[in-house]
Design a protein around this motif. Structure first.
Motif, PDB file in Angstrom:
ATOM      1  N   SER A 286       0.845  -1.189   0.000  1.00 21.65           N
ATOM      2  CA  SER A 286       0.000   0.000   0.000  1.00 21.65           C
ATOM      3  C   SER A 286       0.875   1.231   0.000  1.00 21.65           C
ATOM      4  O   SER A 286       1.819   1.334   0.783  1.00 21.65           O
ATOM      5  CB  SER A 286      -0.901   0.024   1.242  1.00 21.65           C
ATOM      6  OG  SER A 286      -1.518  -1.210   1.412  1.00 21.65           O
ATOM      7  N   TYR A 287       0.574   2.120  -0.902  1.00 20.53           N
ATOM      8  CA  TYR A 287       1.268   3.404  -0.899  1.00 20.53           C
ATOM      9  C   TYR A 287       0.277   4.422  -0.391  1.00 20.53           C
ATOM     10  O   TYR A 287      -0.548   4.933  -1.149  1.00 20.53           O
ATOM     11  CB  TYR A 287       1.749   3.748  -2.309  1.00 20.53           C
ATOM     12  CG  TYR A 287       2.742   2.741  -2.797  1.00 20.53           C
ATOM     13  CD1 TYR A 287       4.074   2.817  -2.407  1.00 20.53           C
ATOM     14  CD2 TYR A 287       2.349   1.703  -3.620  1.00 20.53           C
ATOM     15  CE1 TYR A 287       4.989   1.875  -2.829  1.00 20.53           C
ATOM     16  CE2 TYR A 287       3.257   0.755  -4.050  1.00 20.53           C
ATOM     17  CZ  TYR A 287       4.576   0.843  -3.648  1.00 20.53           C
ATOM     18  OH  TYR A 287       5.470  -0.098  -4.067  1.00 20.53           O
TER      19      TYR A 287
ATOM     20  N   SER B  23      -6.607   8.324  -0.536  1.00 19.07           N
ATOM     21  CA  SER B  23      -5.961   8.074  -1.821  1.00 19.07           C
ATOM     22  C   SER B  23      -5.042   6.854  -1.755  1.00 19.07           C
ATOM     23  O   SER B  23      -4.194   6.658  -2.597  1.00 19.07           O
ATOM     24  CB  SER B  23      -5.156   9.301  -2.266  1.00 19.07           C
ATOM     25  OG  SER B  23      -4.040   9.457  -1.414  1.00 19.07           O
ATOM     26  N   GLY B  24      -5.226   6.024  -0.726  1.00 20.00           N
ATOM     27  CA  GLY B  24      -4.409   4.827  -0.560  1.00 20.00           C
ATOM     28  C   GLY B  24      -4.437   3.960  -1.793  1.00 20.00           C
ATOM     29  O   GLY B  24      -5.480   3.507  -2.220  1.00 20.00           O
TER      30      GLY B  24
ATOM     31  N   THR C 127     -10.763  -1.709   4.238  1.00 22.28           N
ATOM     32  CA  THR C 127     -11.368  -0.785   3.274  1.00 22.28           C
ATOM     33  C   THR C 127     -11.862  -1.534   2.027  1.00 22.28           C
ATOM     34  O   THR C 127     -12.705  -1.026   1.295  1.00 22.28           O
ATOM     35  CB  THR C 127     -10.350   0.282   2.801  1.00 22.28           C
ATOM     36  OG1 THR C 127      -9.284  -0.358   2.093  1.00 22.28           O
ATOM     37  CG2 THR C 127      -9.795   1.067   3.974  1.00 22.28           C
ATOM     38  N   GLY C 128     -11.310  -2.711   1.785  1.00 19.26           N
ATOM     39  CA  GLY C 128     -11.673  -3.487   0.597  1.00 19.26           C
ATOM     40  C   GLY C 128     -10.761  -3.219  -0.588  1.00 19.26           C
ATOM     41  O   GLY C 128     -10.867  -3.887  -1.619  1.00 19.26           O
TER      42      GLY C 128
ATOM     43  N   ARG D 154     -15.701  -0.217   7.739  1.00 15.88           N
ATOM     44  CA  ARG D 154     -14.542   0.520   7.229  1.00 15.88           C
ATOM     45  C   ARG D 154     -14.494   0.551   5.696  1.00 15.88           C
ATOM     46  O   ARG D 154     -13.594   1.145   5.108  1.00 15.88           O
ATOM     47  CB  ARG D 154     -13.264  -0.165   7.733  1.00 15.88           C
ATOM     48  CG  ARG D 154     -13.063  -0.001   9.219  1.00 15.88           C
ATOM     49  CD  ARG D 154     -12.101   1.096   9.511  1.00 15.88           C
ATOM     50  NE  ARG D 154     -10.857   0.933   8.768  1.00 15.88           N
ATOM     51  CZ  ARG D 154      -9.983   1.911   8.554  1.00 15.88           C
ATOM     52  NH1 ARG D 154     -10.230   3.112   9.017  1.00 15.88           N
ATOM     53  NH2 ARG D 154      -8.880   1.672   7.890  1.00 15.88           N
ATOM     54  N   ARG D 155     -15.452  -0.090   5.049  1.00 20.49           N
ATOM     55  CA  ARG D 155     -15.368  -0.276   3.607  1.00 20.49           C
ATOM     56  C   ARG D 155     -15.374   1.040   2.835  1.00 20.49           C
ATOM     57  O   ARG D 155     -16.178   1.929   3.097  1.00 20.49           O
ATOM     58  CB  ARG D 155     -16.521  -1.155   3.134  1.00 20.49           C
ATOM     59  CG  ARG D 155     -16.146  -1.973   1.933  1.00 20.49           C
ATOM     60  CD  ARG D 155     -15.116  -3.089   2.205  1.00 20.49           C
ATOM     61  NE  ARG D 155     -15.738  -4.381   2.347  1.00 20.49           N
ATOM     62  CZ  ARG D 155     -15.730  -5.068   3.483  1.00 20.49           C
ATOM     63  NH1 ARG D 155     -15.114  -4.597   4.552  1.00 20.49           N
ATOM     64  NH2 ARG D 155     -16.328  -6.226   3.558  1.00 20.49           N
ATOM     65  N   VAL D 156     -14.454   1.166   1.892  1.00 20.48           N
ATOM     66  CA  VAL D 156     -14.373   2.324   1.000  1.00 20.48           C
ATOM     67  C   VAL D 156     -14.733   1.882  -0.419  1.00 20.48           C
ATOM     68  O   VAL D 156     -15.321   2.617  -1.192  1.00 20.48           O
ATOM     69  CB  VAL D 156     -12.935   2.916   1.022  1.00 20.48           C
ATOM     70  CG1 VAL D 156     -12.751   3.961  -0.049  1.00 20.48           C
ATOM     71  CG2 VAL D 156     -12.623   3.489   2.401  1.00 20.48           C
TER      72      VAL D 156
END
Ligand code: IMP
Ligand code: MG
Length: 176
Positions: free
Chosen positions: A70-71, A77-78, A104-105, A134-136
């Motif tokens: 993950s950046y 904006s992950g 976040t998914g 927490r899902r985005v």
């Protein structure tokens, strides 16, 4: 019991985890009867879950590992990059992604995208934990061990700064 001071409370004991993972293994054994699924664990978090789950599945399965990176600039904006490492040809295979948690998914969405492009016969996801609040990105695992609230957990593969993965239970991380 090895209880670092960072453990706020135990959320799932080793016994509860064993019991639930046994049930998941039974479900997968039934759903994949006569198949030889490839379990793809997502390093590093899912290594512990994969080791337990595969021993609860009574099928001639094989395993391999992938990674995500993950950046994270800001939370929203992950970006997730999938490293398929050396999994080789999965064309026509019945692939089961084994992940520690769906948060976040984002990770699982990207992993599914990357693997679908390689033309497996089927592609399903099993997560030990799910934090739906927490899902985005809209993502639903096919198999879930436990649904939890928005808590940061450690143990049984879950880390904080690389530590605590070896706790045999899942605990809530103490933030204070
Ligand atoms: P995502 O947000 O669904 O893409 O999940 C990304 C990754 O965050 C997961 O694979 C875990 O490695 C990590 N993660 C999410 N929640 C927790 C937690 O409560 N403890 C430890 N790691 C977590
Ligand atoms: Mg992970």
């Amino acid at each position: 019991m090895y209880t670092p001071k960072e453990v706020e409370k135990v959320l799932f004991t080793k016994e509860q985890l064993d019991e639930r993972i046994k049930q998941l293994g039974g479900e997968i054994t039934r759903d994949y009867a006569d198949k030889e699924p490839l379990f793809l664990g997502v390093l590093r978090g899912a290594a512990v879950f994969l080791a337990d789950l595969m021993r609860a599945v009574e099928l001639p399965l094989t395993i391999d590992f992938i990674r995500t990176q993950s950046y994270v600039g800001t939370e929203s904006s992950g970006k997730v990059e999938v490293d398929l490492m050396n999994i080789g040809d999965i064309n026509g295979k019945d692939v089961v992604i084994v992940e520690d948690i769906c948060d976040t998914g984002r990770s699982l969405t990207e992993i599914n995208k990357a693997l679908k492009a390689l033309n497996p016969n089927s592609l399903k996801t099993v997560c030990l934990l799910d934090k739906p609040s927490r899902r985005v990105v809209d993502f639903q695992p096919d198999y879930t061990g436990f649904v939890i609230d928005d808590l940061f957990v450690i143990g049984c593969g879950f880390d904080c700064g690389g530590k605590y993965r070896n706790l045999p239970y899942i605990g809530v991380y103490k933030t204070e």
